[in-house]
Design an enzyme around this catalytic site. Structure first.
Site, PDB file in Angstrom:
ATOM      1  N   ASP A  13      41.562   0.744  -1.178  1.00 51.72           N
ATOM      2  CA  ASP A  13      41.369   2.235  -1.709  1.00 51.72           C
ATOM      3  C   ASP A  13      40.625   3.044  -1.432  1.00 51.72           C
ATOM      4  O   ASP A  13      39.823   3.762  -1.365  1.00 51.72           O
ATOM      5  CB  ASP A  13      41.332   1.890  -3.645  1.00 51.72           C
ATOM      6  CG  ASP A  13      42.142   1.037  -3.965  1.00 51.72           C
ATOM      7  OD1 ASP A  13      43.155   0.766  -3.207  1.00 51.72           O
ATOM      8  OD2 ASP A  13      41.868   1.349  -5.585  1.00 51.72           O
ATOM      9  N   LYS A 108      49.246   0.243  -6.103  1.00 54.64           N
ATOM     10  CA  LYS A 108      49.166   0.459  -7.330  1.00 54.64           C
ATOM     11  C   LYS A 108      48.904   0.894  -7.864  1.00 54.64           C
ATOM     12  O   LYS A 108      48.613   2.541  -7.911  1.00 54.64           O
ATOM     13  CB  LYS A 108      48.191  -0.627  -7.524  1.00 54.64           C
ATOM     14  CG  LYS A 108      46.517   0.225  -6.975  1.00 54.64           C
ATOM     15  CD  LYS A 108      45.652  -1.033  -6.269  1.00 54.64           C
ATOM     16  CE  LYS A 108      43.895  -0.799  -6.316  1.00 54.64           C
ATOM     17  NZ  LYS A 108      43.565   0.452  -7.508  1.00 54.64           N
ATOM     18  N   CYS A 152      37.550  -0.951  -8.646  1.00 50.94           N
ATOM     19  CA  CYS A 152      38.466  -1.592  -7.776  1.00 50.94           C
ATOM     20  C   CYS A 152      38.559  -2.682  -6.088  1.00 50.94           C
ATOM     21  O   CYS A 152      38.808  -3.436  -6.903  1.00 50.94           O
ATOM     22  CB  CYS A 152      39.214  -0.769  -6.914  1.00 50.94           C
ATOM     23  SG  CYS A 152      40.716   0.202  -7.999  1.00 50.94           S
TER      24      CYS A 152
END
Length: 203
Positions: A13, A108, A152
């Site tokens: 991310d 995601k 994450c």
């Protein structure tokens, strides 16, 4: 230590919305983008596979999974400001993150509250989960870097370990939301058998 042919790097991310100036910025995100790029330039032979994950949320009102705060302030635990909406600049990788052409891309948060890259969808893999893609490539161990350490990154490393991979977080190639949540996340990872180290060899 595993050989280069069995190890993957998972870059979590590193997106515009999670870096300084973004909708849900993590302090140090810009520096992580540059550091991961430098690390890949130096250590590309170490990894058989490079994976990059990113949040890829539907815009409101289509996002109805409760991930975005609606009509109230976000609690930054289970509800968040609008971020990383599919197709927007905020969802793109940070411009300083330079990835190999062969990178495996994972999206995601498509209709769900995904934190781990192992919950997402591998682009172009006909629905195959990330764990299967890595196993098919002969990967046995993963190093995890990116954003954010306490959310994450931790979820991805934990799921990697649960899926049977050796997992290590390179802490100097991550940035965190907050110290208390990071301390708790790091303790959980250690208890789960996830390695915690840096990208710089010691000894």
């Amino acid at each position: 230590m595993s050989t280069a042919g069995t190890r993957a790097l998972i870059v979590v991310d590193v997106q515009n919305d999670f870096c300084e100036g973004g909708a849900l910025a993590v302090t140090g995100g810009n520096a992580v983008a540059r550091a991961v790029t430098g690390y890949l330039e130096q250590q590309s032979d170490r990894y058989a596979v490079v994976v990059a994950t990113r949040d890829w949320h539907a815009p409101l009102p289509d996002t109805n999974d409760g991930h975005f705060a609606v009509g109230a302030e976000p609690d930054y635990v289970s509800t968040w400001p609008v971020h990383c909406v599919a197709g927007t600049p905020g969802a793109e990788y940070h411009p300083d993150l330079l990835l190999p052409a062969s990178t495996v891309h994972v999206r995601k948060g498509q209709g769900r509250q995904d934190y781990s890259g192992f919950e997402g969808q591998v682009v172009g893999a006909d629905g195959a989960p990330l764990a299967d893609v890595l196993t098919a490539a002969g990967v046995t161990d993963v190093d995890v870097v990116g954003l954010a350490t306490d959310h994450c990154v931790a979820a991805t490393a934990s799921d990697a370990r649960a899926a049977g991979f050796g997992a290590t977080v390179l802490l100097d190639l991550t940035a965190a939301v907050a110290a208390p949540t990071t301390l708790r996340a790091v303790a959980r990872l250690a208890d789960a058998g996830v390695g915690l180290t840096t990208s710089v060899p010691t000894g």
